[in-house]
Enzyme design. Sequence first.
Site: not given
Length: 638
Positions: A337, A366, A384, A386, A388, A467, A513
């Site tokens: 992000c 991670r 990911q 991913d 935004h 979420k 997200h």
Amino acid sequence: MASIQIELPDGSIKDFDAGVTPHDVALSISEGLARQTLAARFNDVLIDTTRPLEQSGKLLLITPNSPEALEMIRHSCAHLMAQAVKELYGNDVQVTIGPAIKDGFYYDFYSENKKFVPEDFPLIEAKMEELARADMPIERKVMSRDEAIAMFRAKGEDYKVELIEDLDQETLSLYQQGSFIDLCRGPHVPRTGVFKAFKLTSLAGAYWRGDEKNAMLQRIYATAFLNKKDLKTHLERLEEARKRDHRKLGKELDLFSFNEDIGGGLVLWHPKGALLRTIIEDFERKEHLKRGYDIVVGPQLLKTDLWKMSGHYDNYRENMYFTEVDEQGYGIKPMNCLAHMLIYKAKPRSYRNLPIRYFELGTVHRHEKSGVLHGLLRVRGFTQDDAHIICRPDQIDAEVKGVMSFVRDVAGIFGFNYTMELSTRPQKSIGSDADWELATCALKNALDDVGEPYEINEGDGAFYGPKIDVKLKDALDREWQCATIQCDFTLPERFDLTYTGQDGEKHRPVMLHRVIVGSIERFIGVLIEHYAGSFPLWLSPVQAIVLNVTDRQAEYAQQVFDQLRAVGVRVELDLRNEKLGFKIREAQVAKIPYMLVIGDREVEDQTVAPRFRDGSTLDSLSVTDFAAFVAAEAAAYK
RNA sequence: GCCACCAUAACUCAGUUGGUAGAGUAGCUGAUUCGUAAUCAGCAAGUCGGCGGUUCGACUCCGCCUGGUGGCUCCA
């Protein structure tokens, strides 16, 4: 004696003396029913068959066919297991708790000397069978709190004493079968003879009351069913799951590996696995571009100061990898992000530009605790899908719905059903109460509008916002967390994201997200198990293999291979001097969708003879026809 | 990270109550030219996960480490 009226599910009302038990009621209907009755639901409360009824009300008898039966049997069977363990190991072992869970039950024991091993299972099972055969009554007792504490203290059951001391009630129910007595809310089945099919399955450590600061208990997992046949079906299903294990198939199909010299949780993608990944990534890019996302790319390292600003340093540090070069600290990104926000900030934005949807196949790292790593499903480095979405507050609803429809489309293509959950503010979090309220409501409204059912997980949100989690259900009906949508007011604030509104003033955007498949690694692990390694044509790293019968057809086989590869079919060629049956077997084991057999006939007719993975065959057809067929199937995601 | 268990050839696994190891498959060589799930013969292959300790001697016993398995806690 006073008389009471009992209403049965068929609507009939019968008079009984007060103090009548559900068992007596069943007996008044038939002896067979009385024998079958496991418990009862009286005015919607579950009770034992021996519980005296003192007032009128509605009574539903619970028999093995009732939906509640299995869970009850499992819970009661946990007591049977605890009894067996106590009879075998006596005071070496203390009992704690033993609930029913999905597919079975467990019981947690504490012991300093006794270490359970799987070799103990047959012994415990034999003892359980002996106790079941004895068909002992399971009796409910009521005791005062002090009495119960004194009794368990005398027995040396410290954990039971602790449980009761924490209970806020003056009298407690206990259940006794033979010499074994356990604190329990109940209800339980009436006799140990009910247990006909059970099996101990595994052994694990578990913290007392689920808290890692507490003592480690020994948990025995087991399962119980109504009859031997259901148990057998369940065990076969477990066997099927083992066969589909993505770690096993990943090795057999040569998709990926791990290497201890590299480190735990870091994947090596072999050519076929990397190709599968690439196919999925290409699919992702195409689908995102179709839906108005912009593809962006951020760096792997960002200065530590930036992670402090975002709150990751305070809230997520133990999961991050840090490094220092030239006296400057950097953190390897665990999320994408920050870079996306800085791209947004690279120039002034107008309300006309919103929503902006930045998409990145972002590789993150991670530091997951060593004990949680699990094949591709839990790794330390992963990519990911991913994005935004930075939007005006009034656009949240439409954007969340857009993401949910994206999830629906993708789940459909891969053949998954799914369920959704809304997770709310956790203990460790940033941001104002008002923003959390607003964000949670926004998600909830979108969910309600779409009208699909969802559950609420209190306190399970991300540290920066609530979420929606989507759990995919695979071919064996197992659930996997993949997609998630998180609503965030806080990071735009911390990073001072703004846009100029119609009024010429600066306004604060909201950031969503979201991921669709989540981690590509995890998703591929799930796909392998979902498809049992037999990927549909469009995903198969190898779609077809050309097999010649003898060397005579080698030249033509090579031509066919070249021609197919040139038009984009993912094809292999097996010219080895082996019997056709042998080559077919190998291609079959490799789960290749199409085998193209080439013998003298095909050379003569300039065709190929396709054989499907399931053993069926097609009539011979030309190479161009076959290529067109593959292209059409793949385009339809078959 | 915690508890328990596991680590033998590329893979799947056998084995030694402490005297340094085998099988099948894969690989290599040769023969076989074969029509829809395994052709035959031969060869080669392991510091028995790593490092220490006990012992005349350790793959075997003990300790530590690494990696994995089943859970717990945590999570995409």
